[in-house]
Design a protein around this motif. Structure first.
Motif: not given
Length: 289
Positions: A166-178
């Motif tokens: 859940d944390t990683l998803r927030l941190e990678l927002h905007g990177t095009n890594i789903a």
């Protein structure tokens, strides 16, 4: 293996924990669909067996950072240096009452299910950042949503994994890594057999206040065939992995099996005391096996 329709644009995919069960099914199915897939296993015997079946497999042990790095390096040689999708599947369950879990048992559980998994993922993220795209899917569990008795180490590892994801998803927002989570309930696999090995290694029933419960647990862990209602084959999880791989917009969470849907719903609807009663009833039914 199911899901045989081939794709026009194959993806480069890395899957951990392919010796049996979900990982093995996903490896065969995604390969059959035309994707370029590399699986990982810990044992040389499993490596040879899958290679003989025409699959590309490398050795990788999540408990050892050097082996993780070496395994990833070898996998990349088979994937032309590219990873479009990482499926974090490798894990095991440590049975036992929480009060009977030693430091060694808890550390081993977290080293594989959480720390090793995330160490590999962190290295793959750097590859995906250079690609400016990628998808990472974690195989969690209904026990990352709710806790059942005598699975404390496994419960905790999956709760921890979901917190990281859940944390990683927030941190990678905007990177095009789903980032996606799959949360299965009971699935046909070698999970119980592997759990029994860890039970024998770390739990000493004769010294425990829970010794009478352990007798039923041992019977359940060694029983052949499904021991829980609504058990589905590994292909049910593979279907969700395929959606992550091939859909334009993968979901953030995928529930698999009726128990996951039911328990996730009841957790939100019921007061904690009432929900605890439900979980104790489930545990008591297991103890009658």
């Amino acid at each position: 293996m199911q899901h045989m329709k081939k794709m026009a644009k194959p993806k480069h995919i890395l899957i951990t924990g392919c010796a049996t069960g979900i990982g093995r099914d996903a490896l065969f199915s995604l390969h059959a669909r035309g994707h370029r897939v590399v699986g990982t296993v810990r044992k040389s015997a499993d490596l040879r067996s899958l290679q003989d079946a025409g699959l590309t497999v490398v050795l990788l042990d999540l408990d050892d950072d050097k082996v993780i790095a070496a395994g990833l390096k070898t996998a990349l040689t088979h994937l032309d240096g590219r990873i479009d999708v990482l499926f974090n599947n490798a894990a095991y369950g440590q049975p036992g009452a929480v009060e009977d879990l030693s430091r060694a048992a808890l550390m081993a559980q977290f080293n594989t299910n959480v720390i090793g998994t995330q160490q590999l993922t962190n290295q793959v993220i750097q590859i995906m950042r250079r690609q400016a795209a990628g998808r990472i899917v974690y195989n969690s569990s209904v026990l990352g949503l709710v806790a059942l008795p005598y699975r404390g180490a496994y419960n905790a590892s999956k709760f921890a994994l979901e917190g990281l994801v859940d944390t990683l998803r927030l941190e990678l927002h905007g990177t095009n890594i789903a980032i996606s989570l799959i949360e299965p309930g009971p699935i046909t696999s070698a999970f119980r057999a592997n759990a029994m090995l860890q039970y024998k290694k770390h739990i000493f029933p004769e010294q425990s206040a829970h010794h009478s419960i352990y007798a039923a647990m041992e019977k359940r862990l060694t029983q052949s065939g499904p021991t829980a209602p609504f058990t589905l084959p590994a292909a049910a999880v593979t279907a969700k992995v395929i959606h992550v791989v091939e859909s334009r917009r993968p979901k953030l969470r995928y529930f698999v099996t009726f128990p996951t849907y039911l328990l996730a719903t009841l957790k939100w609807l019921l007061p904690t005391r009432c929900f605890d009663w439900v979980l104790r009833r489930i545990s008591r039914s297991e103890q009658r096996v």
